[in-house]
Design an enzyme around this catalytic site. Structure first.
Site, PDB file in Angstrom:
ATOM      1  N   THR A  15       0.816  -1.219   0.000  1.00 24.30           N
ATOM      2  CA  THR A  15       0.000   0.000   0.000  1.00 24.30           C
ATOM      3  C   THR A  15       0.845   1.262   0.000  1.00 24.30           C
ATOM      4  OG1 THR A  15      -1.771  -1.104   1.180  1.00 24.30           O
ATOM      5  CG2 THR A  15      -1.725   1.283   1.345  1.00 24.30           C
ATOM      6  N   SER A  60       1.566  -7.583  -1.083  1.00 27.34           N
ATOM      7  CA  SER A  60       2.275  -8.623  -0.325  1.00 27.34           C
ATOM      8  C   SER A  60       1.501  -9.928  -0.244  1.00 27.34           C
ATOM      9  CB  SER A  60       2.656  -8.120   1.065  1.00 27.34           C
ATOM     10  OG  SER A  60       1.555  -8.104   1.922  1.00 27.34           O
ATOM     11  N   SER A  61       0.243  -9.925  -0.630  1.00 27.86           N
ATOM     12  CA  SER A  61      -0.492 -11.200  -0.688  1.00 27.86           C
ATOM     13  C   SER A  61       0.082 -12.099  -1.780  1.00 27.86           C
ATOM     14  CB  SER A  61      -1.976 -10.952  -0.961  1.00 27.86           C
ATOM     15  OG  SER A  61      -2.504 -10.181   0.082  1.00 27.86           O
ATOM     16  N   ASP A  92       0.245  -6.808   4.754  1.00 28.28           N
ATOM     17  CA  ASP A  92      -0.518  -8.055   4.932  1.00 28.28           C
ATOM     18  C   ASP A  92       0.345  -9.258   5.296  1.00 28.28           C
ATOM     19  OD1 ASP A  92      -2.785  -6.638   4.398  1.00 28.28           O
ATOM     20  OD2 ASP A  92      -3.099  -7.432   2.384  1.00 28.28           O
ATOM     21  N   GLN A 279      -3.369 -20.604  19.002  1.00 30.80           N
ATOM     22  CA  GLN A 279      -4.169 -19.626  18.251  1.00 30.80           C
ATOM     23  C   GLN A 279      -4.233 -18.291  18.993  1.00 30.80           C
ATOM     24  OE1 GLN A 279      -8.108 -21.180  17.485  1.00 30.80           O
ATOM     25  NE2 GLN A 279      -7.280 -23.037  16.554  1.00 30.80           N
ATOM     26  N   CYS A 280      -3.907 -18.313  20.287  1.00 25.96           N
ATOM     27  CA  CYS A 280      -3.979 -17.066  21.069  1.00 25.96           C
ATOM     28  C   CYS A 280      -2.929 -16.088  20.559  1.00 25.96           C
ATOM     29  CB  CYS A 280      -3.713 -17.337  22.539  1.00 25.96           C
ATOM     30  SG  CYS A 280      -4.958 -18.379  23.291  1.00 25.96           S
TER      31      CYS A 280
HETATM   32  N1  ASP Z   1      -2.619  -5.371   0.478  1.00 23.72           N
HETATM   33  C1  ASP Z   1      -1.519  -4.559   0.923  1.00 23.72           C
HETATM   34  C2  ASP Z   1      -0.272  -5.409   0.929  1.00 23.72           C
HETATM   35  O1  ASP Z   1      -0.036  -6.123   1.859  1.00 23.72           O
HETATM   36  C3  ASP Z   1      -1.806  -3.987   2.263  1.00 23.72           C
HETATM   37  C4  ASP Z   1      -0.710  -3.105   2.813  1.00 23.72           C
HETATM   38  O2  ASP Z   1       0.313  -2.843   2.237  1.00 23.72           O
HETATM   39  O3  ASP Z   1      -0.883  -2.594   3.922  1.00 23.72           O
HETATM   40  O4  ASP Z   1       0.471  -5.375  -0.019  1.00 23.72           O
END
Ligand code: ASP
Length: 344
Positions: A15, A60-61, A92, A279-280
């Site tokens: 982002t 980053s996904s 992310d 998971q916590c």
């Molecule tokens: N979808 C974006 C990413 O991880 C979100 C971010 O940068 O905050 O690339």
């Protein structure tokens, strides 16, 4: 002679460097030149700043283990020419990348600071400028002996510097998007940048060794009430799978349903490594504390203490790549490599 510290900015996407497509309104990555145009303040920091970028910056996904290795190689190739490194990255999956880099960069004794933002850098209320500028300052910071202040992989976000392999993304919208639930911040930025030296890893004088192999034959299975043994059996039978992170309840507990436990036992009998991570958000796995984890102890599930899922996954990929014998990975998992869990 140029006395200014040198910092390499590595732009991977996220982002922080995105702009809104006027047609659809969807955010997409912009190139490095445009990003730098948005922050004229960069020219005023007392740092000799250079930059490199992914040919195609990514959300980053879309980061994959090969991209983690790509970043590690860039750092390795420029290691001796720079005092510190700032990796601009989507938030992310930043915690995964930071974790992976902490293992790939063995013997690191310079700062590698990952940062990003929740709002693009060109927007009025952006959090990007502060994150970027302070991350650069941290990457350039030296102690009173002229040695790097933070000789490890860290994440800087919203006034806090955290150990990279201890961070988790906890909020999709707040500027304060990251936490390090089981380790104190390495530094806090207010009027002054205050470092917590006791929390920072000691410098290693071994020299840098960049690892370039990761084995992605791992899975994460998040337990839930009612999880079916048949489903777990199916998931763990994936051909080639070598290890799985089981994200369990509370202090490492799991259902006692015989079919579920049989599915795990069969996987163990085939040599699959199982790592127990809670998971916590905070606290640690203590196998055997409740009867609901006794069966896991008996079948040799490895307790992950207070490691995050992100760090657990990256550590498994790292160790499996080095060790063809999965049982030996079990032994190596029990020792912390670079502060990724609190060793008893
Ligand atoms: N979808 C974006 C990413 O991880 C979100 C971010 O940068 O905050 O690339």
């Amino acid at each position: 002679m140029n006395q200014r510290p040198t910092v390499l900015l590595i732009y991977t996407g996220g982002t922080i460097g995105m702009w809104a497509d006027p047609r659809t309104g969807a955010l997409q990555p912009m190139d490095l030149a445009h990003l730098e145009e948005q922050v004229p303040e960069l020219g005023r920091i007392a740092v000799d700043l250079r930059s490199v970028a992914f040919e195609r910056p990514i959300d980053s996904s879309d980061m994959r283990p090969a991209d983690w290795v790509r970043i590690a190689r860039i750092i390795g190739d420029h290691y001796h020419a720079f005092d510190g490194f700032v990796v601009l990255h989507g938030s992310d999956t930043m915690a995964y990348t930071a974790s992976a880099l902490s293992f790939l960069l063995e013997g690191l004794d310079k700062p590698v600071v990952l940062t990003g933002s929740q709002l693009p850098i060109g927007t009025i209320r952006t959090d990007a400028k502060e994150n970027l500028i302070t991350a650069i300052e941290i990457a350039a910071a030296k102690d009173e002996h002229g040695m790097p202040m933070v000789p490890e992989v860290a994440v800087y976000f919203e006034y806090r510097l955290m150990r990279g392999n201890r961070t988790v993304k906890v909020h999709a919208e707040r500027f304060e998007a990251f936490r390090s639930p089981n380790w104190p911040p390495l530094a806090e930025a207010g009027v002054h940048l205050r470092y917590d030296r006791a929390a920072i890893l000691p410098r290693r004088n071994t020299g840098l060794r960049v690892h370039t192999e990761l084995d992605d034959r791992v899975a994460v299975i998040r337990l839930f009430p009612g999880i079916r043994g048949s489903w777990v059996r199916h998931a763990l039978s994936m051909p080639g799978l070598r290890a799985a992170v089981l994200t369990t309840f509370g202090s490492g507990n799991a259902p006692t349903d015989p079919e579920f436990l049989d599915a795990l036992r069969e996987a163990r009998a085939r040599g699959l490594l199982l790592l127990n991570v809670t998971q916590c958000i905070g606290g640690q796995v203590e196998q055997g504390r409740y009867t609901t984890s006794e069966a896991l102890v008996a079948m040799g599930v490895v307790p992950g203490a207070d490691i995050t899922v992100e760090a657990a996954l990256a550590k498994l990929m790292f160790l499996l790549a080095q060790e063809p014998d999965t049982e030996l990975v079990t032994t190596r998992l029990r020792a912390a490599i670079c502060g990724e869990f609190t060793q008893a």
